[in-house]
Scaffold this motif. Structure first.
Motif, PDB file in Angstrom:
ATOM      1  N   ALA A  53     -13.112 -45.612  25.972  1.00 39.15           N
ATOM      2  CA  ALA A  53     -14.494 -46.113  25.951  1.00 39.15           C
ATOM      3  C   ALA A  53     -14.590 -46.557  24.479  1.00 39.15           C
ATOM      4  CB  ALA A  53     -15.717 -45.135  26.238  1.00 39.15           C
ATOM      5  N   LEU A  54     -14.381 -45.459  23.429  1.00 39.38           N
ATOM      6  CA  LEU A  54     -14.607 -45.699  21.935  1.00 39.38           C
ATOM      7  C   LEU A  54     -13.758 -46.960  21.456  1.00 39.38           C
ATOM      8  CD1 LEU A  54     -14.814 -41.942  20.712  1.00 39.38           C
ATOM      9  CD2 LEU A  54     -16.479 -43.554  20.630  1.00 39.38           C
ATOM     10  N   ARG A  55     -12.587 -47.206  22.093  1.00 42.87           N
ATOM     11  CA  ARG A  55     -11.623 -48.088  21.439  1.00 42.87           C
ATOM     12  C   ARG A  55     -11.976 -49.369  22.417  1.00 42.87           C
ATOM     13  NH1 ARG A  55      -5.950 -44.990  21.260  1.00 42.87           N
ATOM     14  NH2 ARG A  55      -6.608 -43.380  19.663  1.00 42.87           N
ATOM     15  N   THR A  56     -12.685 -49.333  23.418  1.00 36.91           N
ATOM     16  CA  THR A  56     -12.923 -50.567  24.301  1.00 36.91           C
ATOM     17  C   THR A  56     -14.528 -51.154  24.015  1.00 36.91           C
ATOM     18  OG1 THR A  56     -11.423 -49.846  26.110  1.00 36.91           O
ATOM     19  CG2 THR A  56     -13.003 -51.669  26.735  1.00 36.91           C
ATOM     20  N   LEU A  57     -15.345 -50.366  24.304  1.00 34.59           N
ATOM     21  CA  LEU A  57     -16.753 -50.554  24.228  1.00 34.59           C
ATOM     22  C   LEU A  57     -17.145 -50.926  22.839  1.00 34.59           C
ATOM     23  CD1 LEU A  57     -18.058 -48.792  27.403  1.00 34.59           C
ATOM     24  CD2 LEU A  57     -17.778 -51.024  27.100  1.00 34.59           C
ATOM     25  N   ASN A  58     -16.808 -49.915  22.163  1.00 23.32           N
ATOM     26  CA  ASN A  58     -17.289 -49.832  20.506  1.00 23.32           C
ATOM     27  C   ASN A  58     -16.817 -50.544  19.636  1.00 23.32           C
ATOM     28  OD1 ASN A  58     -18.684 -48.304  18.638  1.00 23.32           O
ATOM     29  ND2 ASN A  58     -17.395 -46.522  18.392  1.00 23.32           N
ATOM     30  N   ASN A  59     -17.044 -51.995  19.860  1.00 25.30           N
ATOM     31  CA  ASN A  59     -16.798 -52.971  18.961  1.00 25.30           C
ATOM     32  C   ASN A  59     -17.820 -53.137  17.863  1.00 25.30           C
ATOM     33  OD1 ASN A  59     -18.693 -54.629  20.369  1.00 25.30           O
ATOM     34  ND2 ASN A  59     -17.047 -55.397  21.899  1.00 25.30           N
ATOM     35  N   GLU A  60     -17.644 -54.325  17.221  1.00 20.97           N
ATOM     36  CA  GLU A  60     -18.868 -54.777  16.104  1.00 20.97           C
ATOM     37  C   GLU A  60     -20.107 -55.102  16.526  1.00 20.97           C
ATOM     38  OE1 GLU A  60     -16.541 -58.281  17.414  1.00 20.97           O
ATOM     39  OE2 GLU A  60     -15.926 -56.537  16.937  1.00 20.97           O
ATOM     40  N   HIS A  61     -20.147 -55.261  18.106  1.00 23.03           N
ATOM     41  CA  HIS A  61     -21.468 -55.518  18.847  1.00 23.03           C
ATOM     42  C   HIS A  61     -21.996 -54.274  19.285  1.00 23.03           C
ATOM     43  CE1 HIS A  61     -20.202 -59.573  18.528  1.00 23.03           C
ATOM     44  NE2 HIS A  61     -19.117 -59.454  19.113  1.00 23.03           N
ATOM     45  N   PHE A  62     -21.477 -53.091  19.295  1.00 24.53           N
ATOM     46  CA  PHE A  62     -21.947 -51.949  19.973  1.00 24.53           C
ATOM     47  C   PHE A  62     -23.093 -51.586  19.105  1.00 24.53           C
ATOM     48  CE2 PHE A  62     -22.564 -47.436  20.745  1.00 24.53           C
ATOM     49  CZ  PHE A  62     -22.113 -47.331  22.084  1.00 24.53           C
ATOM     50  N   ARG A  63     -24.051 -51.102  19.899  1.00 25.90           N
ATOM     51  CA  ARG A  63     -25.346 -50.409  18.995  1.00 25.90           C
ATOM     52  C   ARG A  63     -26.161 -49.547  20.149  1.00 25.90           C
ATOM     53  NH1 ARG A  63     -27.938 -55.456  19.557  1.00 25.90           N
ATOM     54  NH2 ARG A  63     -29.771 -55.220  19.927  1.00 25.90           N
ATOM     55  N   TYR A  64     -26.563 -48.137  19.740  1.00 24.42           N
ATOM     56  CA  TYR A  64     -27.549 -47.689  20.436  1.00 24.42           C
ATOM     57  C   TYR A  64     -28.818 -48.132  20.097  1.00 24.42           C
ATOM     58  CZ  TYR A  64     -24.264 -44.194  22.255  1.00 24.42           C
ATOM     59  OH  TYR A  64     -23.208 -43.646  22.805  1.00 24.42           O
ATOM     60  N   SER A  79     -26.094 -51.231  23.897  1.00 22.54           N
ATOM     61  CA  SER A  79     -25.693 -52.659  24.386  1.00 22.54           C
ATOM     62  C   SER A  79     -24.316 -52.965  23.409  1.00 22.54           C
ATOM     63  CB  SER A  79     -26.908 -53.450  23.782  1.00 22.54           C
ATOM     64  OG  SER A  79     -27.139 -53.771  22.458  1.00 22.54           O
ATOM     65  N   THR A  80     -23.713 -54.060  24.100  1.00 22.37           N
ATOM     66  CA  THR A  80     -22.521 -54.378  23.236  1.00 22.37           C
ATOM     67  C   THR A  80     -22.101 -55.644  24.060  1.00 22.37           C
ATOM     68  OG1 THR A  80     -20.126 -53.996  22.579  1.00 22.37           O
ATOM     69  CG2 THR A  80     -20.895 -53.315  24.742  1.00 22.37           C
ATOM     70  N   ASN A  81     -20.908 -56.231  23.352  1.00 24.78           N
ATOM     71  CA  ASN A  81     -20.520 -57.547  24.060  1.00 24.78           C
ATOM     72  C   ASN A  81     -19.073 -57.603  24.250  1.00 24.78           C
ATOM     73  OD1 ASN A  81     -19.503 -60.520  23.973  1.00 24.78           O
ATOM     74  ND2 ASN A  81     -21.582 -60.923  23.739  1.00 24.78           N
ATOM     75  N   LEU A  82     -18.684 -57.883  25.235  1.00 22.44           N
ATOM     76  CA  LEU A  82     -16.827 -57.882  25.489  1.00 22.44           C
ATOM     77  C   LEU A  82     -16.796 -59.267  26.065  1.00 22.44           C
ATOM     78  CD1 LEU A  82     -16.368 -54.557  27.388  1.00 22.44           C
ATOM     79  CD2 LEU A  82     -15.843 -54.956  24.991  1.00 22.44           C
ATOM     80  N   ASN A  88     -25.281 -53.930  28.871  1.00 23.61           N
ATOM     81  CA  ASN A  88     -26.436 -53.059  28.650  1.00 23.61           C
ATOM     82  C   ASN A  88     -25.985 -51.753  29.288  1.00 23.61           C
ATOM     83  OD1 ASN A  88     -29.647 -52.529  29.918  1.00 23.61           O
ATOM     84  ND2 ASN A  88     -29.328 -52.379  27.859  1.00 23.61           N
ATOM     85  N   GLY A  89     -26.116 -50.676  28.833  1.00 17.54           N
ATOM     86  CA  GLY A  89     -25.942 -49.527  29.846  1.00 17.54           C
ATOM     87  C   GLY A  89     -26.676 -48.216  28.972  1.00 17.54           C
ATOM     88  N   ILE A  90     -26.416 -47.019  29.666  1.00 16.34           N
ATOM     89  CA  ILE A  90     -26.742 -45.714  29.127  1.00 16.34           C
ATOM     90  C   ILE A  90     -25.944 -44.690  29.606  1.00 16.34           C
ATOM     91  CG2 ILE A  90     -29.421 -46.342  29.783  1.00 16.34           C
ATOM     92  CD1 ILE A  90     -29.084 -44.353  32.010  1.00 16.34           C
ATOM     93  N   ASP A  91     -25.995 -43.821  28.489  1.00 12.75           N
ATOM     94  CA  ASP A  91     -25.203 -42.693  28.367  1.00 12.75           C
ATOM     95  C   ASP A  91     -26.259 -41.388  28.783  1.00 12.75           C
ATOM     96  OD1 ASP A  91     -22.766 -43.799  27.594  1.00 12.75           O
ATOM     97  OD2 ASP A  91     -23.038 -43.366  25.549  1.00 12.75           O
TER      98      ASP A  91
END
Length: 129
Positions: A53-64, A79-82, A88-91
């Motif tokens: 997830a850190l390598r896939t979702l956590n891109n330059e668009h990722f933010r809490y 939120s992020t953009n792929l 949009n999600g929650i942990d």
């Protein structure tokens, strides 16, 4: 107690580095994926999923965007953009009395985001194995 654990989690996310996962995950941690039906039990498999997830979702668009901390529970909205798909999600995170994460659940919307994550996470998990 969750405050320190979540601060460590934020450091890992910001650094995009999974090296510190071992220190914040309990041995009996359970991971609930938005695309896998059964809970994944144990530190090794949870680390694998969170690293992917850190390598896939956590891109330059990722933010809490929001964070709720209460006792041993945390809810972090992200939120992020792929590939042009807004996600949009929650942990939902719970830690034990030692401050280690023992339950980590990820929920994502909309459906096309879930499908994109499934596709990209499957490829990343295969690469990490």
């Amino acid at each position: 107690m969750i405050e320190k654990t979540i601060a460590e989690w934020h450091k890992l996310v910001e650094a995009r580095d999974a090296a510190g996962l071992d220190a914040i995950l309990a041995d009996n941690v359970v991971f609930h994926s938005p695309v896998v039906h059964t809970p994944q039990e144990g530190k090794a498999i949870t680390s694998l999923y969170l690293t992917a997830a850190l390598r896939t979702l956590n891109n330059e668009h990722f933010r809490y965007e929001r964070e709720i901390l209460d006792g041993n529970n945390a809810v972090l909205e992200f939120s992020t953009n792929l590939e042009g798909i807004h996600i949009n999600g929650i942990d939902m995170i719970h830690c034990d009395d030692q401050g280690r994460i023992d339950d980590f659940k990820v929920m994502v919307r909309p459906l096309k985001a879930v499908n994109k994550i499934h596709q990209m996470m499957a490829a990343m998990l295969e690469k990490l194995k």
